[in-house]
Design an enzyme around this catalytic site. Structure first.
Site, short mmCIF file in Angstrom:
data_model
loop_
_atom_site.label_atom_id
_atom_site.label_comp_id
_atom_site.label_asym_id
_atom_site.label_seq_id
_atom_site.Cartn_x
_atom_site.Cartn_y
_atom_site.Cartn_z
N ASP A 42 4.42 -40.32 22.25
CA ASP A 42 3.35 -39.84 23.73
C ASP A 42 2.00 -39.62 22.58
OD1 ASP A 42 3.37 -37.03 25.18
OD2 ASP A 42 1.69 -36.95 24.51
N ILE A 43 0.52 -40.81 23.38
CA ILE A 43 -0.36 -40.53 23.38
C ILE A 43 -1.03 -39.36 22.24
CG2 ILE A 43 -1.87 -40.19 25.26
CD1 ILE A 43 -3.20 -43.53 25.06
N ASN A 99 9.42 -31.44 31.82
CA ASN A 99 7.96 -30.25 32.79
C ASN A 99 8.43 -30.90 33.61
OD1 ASN A 99 7.18 -28.87 30.17
ND2 ASN A 99 5.73 -30.69 30.08
N GLY A 105 3.78 -27.66 34.19
CA GLY A 105 2.96 -28.50 33.14
C GLY A 105 2.98 -29.75 33.46
N GLN A 106 3.68 -30.55 34.73
CA GLN A 106 4.01 -32.04 34.62
C GLN A 106 2.47 -32.56 34.82
OE1 GLN A 106 7.11 -32.76 37.44
NE2 GLN A 106 6.99 -35.39 36.97
N HIS A 112 10.40 -37.68 33.29
CA HIS A 112 10.39 -37.90 31.56
C HIS A 112 11.16 -36.12 29.80
CE1 HIS A 112 6.47 -36.24 32.45
NE2 HIS A 112 5.93 -36.02 31.26
N HIS A 114 10.72 -35.05 26.58
CA HIS A 114 9.97 -34.49 25.32
C HIS A 114 10.73 -34.63 24.52
CE1 HIS A 114 5.49 -34.13 27.29
NE2 HIS A 114 6.17 -33.94 28.24
P1 AMP Z 1 4.08 -33.94 31.25
O1 AMP Z 1 2.98 -33.55 31.08
O2 AMP Z 1 5.25 -33.12 30.58
O3 AMP Z 1 3.57 -34.46 32.58
O4 AMP Z 1 4.10 -34.99 29.71
C1 AMP Z 1 2.89 -36.17 29.82
C2 AMP Z 1 2.60 -37.09 28.73
O5 AMP Z 1 2.52 -37.67 28.39
C3 AMP Z 1 1.75 -35.88 27.71
O6 AMP Z 1 2.16 -35.25 27.05
C4 AMP Z 1 0.44 -37.21 27.47
O7 AMP Z 1 0.00 -37.00 26.21
C5 AMP Z 1 1.40 -38.54 27.67
N1 AMP Z 1 0.68 -39.69 27.88
C6 AMP Z 1 0.08 -39.77 28.93
N2 AMP Z 1 -0.78 -41.04 29.40
C7 AMP Z 1 0.35 -41.34 28.03
C8 AMP Z 1 0.34 -43.30 27.60
N3 AMP Z 1 -0.45 -43.76 28.15
N4 AMP Z 1 1.35 -43.29 27.12
C9 AMP Z 1 1.91 -41.77 26.07
N5 AMP Z 1 2.48 -40.76 26.31
C10 AMP Z 1 0.98 -40.59 27.50
#
Ligand code: AMP
Ligand code: ZN
Length: 126
Positions: A42-43, A99, A105-106, A112, A114
């Site tokens: 995760d970024i 999520n 919270g998506q 995906h 987590h």
């Molecule tokens: P969600 O909020 O459950 O949809 O999770 C999306 C996740 O994607 C969040 O935890 C972000 O930090 C992560 N995210 C967003 N952009 C990137 C990216 N380019 N590379 C890796 N993770 C990312």
């Protein structure tokens, strides 16, 4: 043969961040890949270990899953558990969460899971 074609709405979406990562158009730190699933760091990590496991196929969220997705989900959760063992998280425990939608919270509309570990988690989530 229709079986080999993606279900309607599951074609790669060029506007989807995770489809672009799957395609290699956007860089990500990959920690696992197989025929059905990839995993990326995760970024914006929310725990010492924070990895996202996602299907290669564009599925908007867990709300879209069907029994036909069983093999993919087995690969996804199996890969996550293997990763947790490799990272030394298995004994202490860790969390997997997905999520769904705005109140869930998506923020990225591509399924995906987590994997969060390396610290104690509270319950219920905020
Ligand atoms: P969600 O909020 O459950 O949809 O999770 C999306 C996740 O994607 C969040 O935890 C972000 O930090 C992560 N995210 C967003 N952009 C990137 C990216 N380019 N590379 C890796 N993770 C990312
Ligand atoms: Zn996608």
């Amino acid at each position: 043969m229709t079986e080999s074609r993606p279900a309607a709405g599951r074609e790669p979406d060029p506007t989807c961040l995770f489809c672009r990562i799957v395609a290699g158009d956007i860089a990500a730190a990959r920690v696992h890949e197989d025929d059905a699933v990839i995993a990326i760091r995760d970024i914006a990590p929310r725990a010492p270990t924070h990895v996202l496991f996602l299907p290669r196929e564009h599925i908007a969220s867990a709300a879209e899953l069907t029994t036909a997705d069983g093999p993919m989900l087995g690969a996804l959760f199996g890969a996550a558990a293997d990763f947790a063992r490799r990272e030394g998280l298995a004994d202490a425990g860790y969390r997997m969460v997905t999520n769904i939608g705005q109140w869930g919270g998506q923020t990225v509309g591509h399924l995906h899971v987590h994997l969060l570990g390396g610290r104690s988690m509270s319950w219920p989530p905020g």
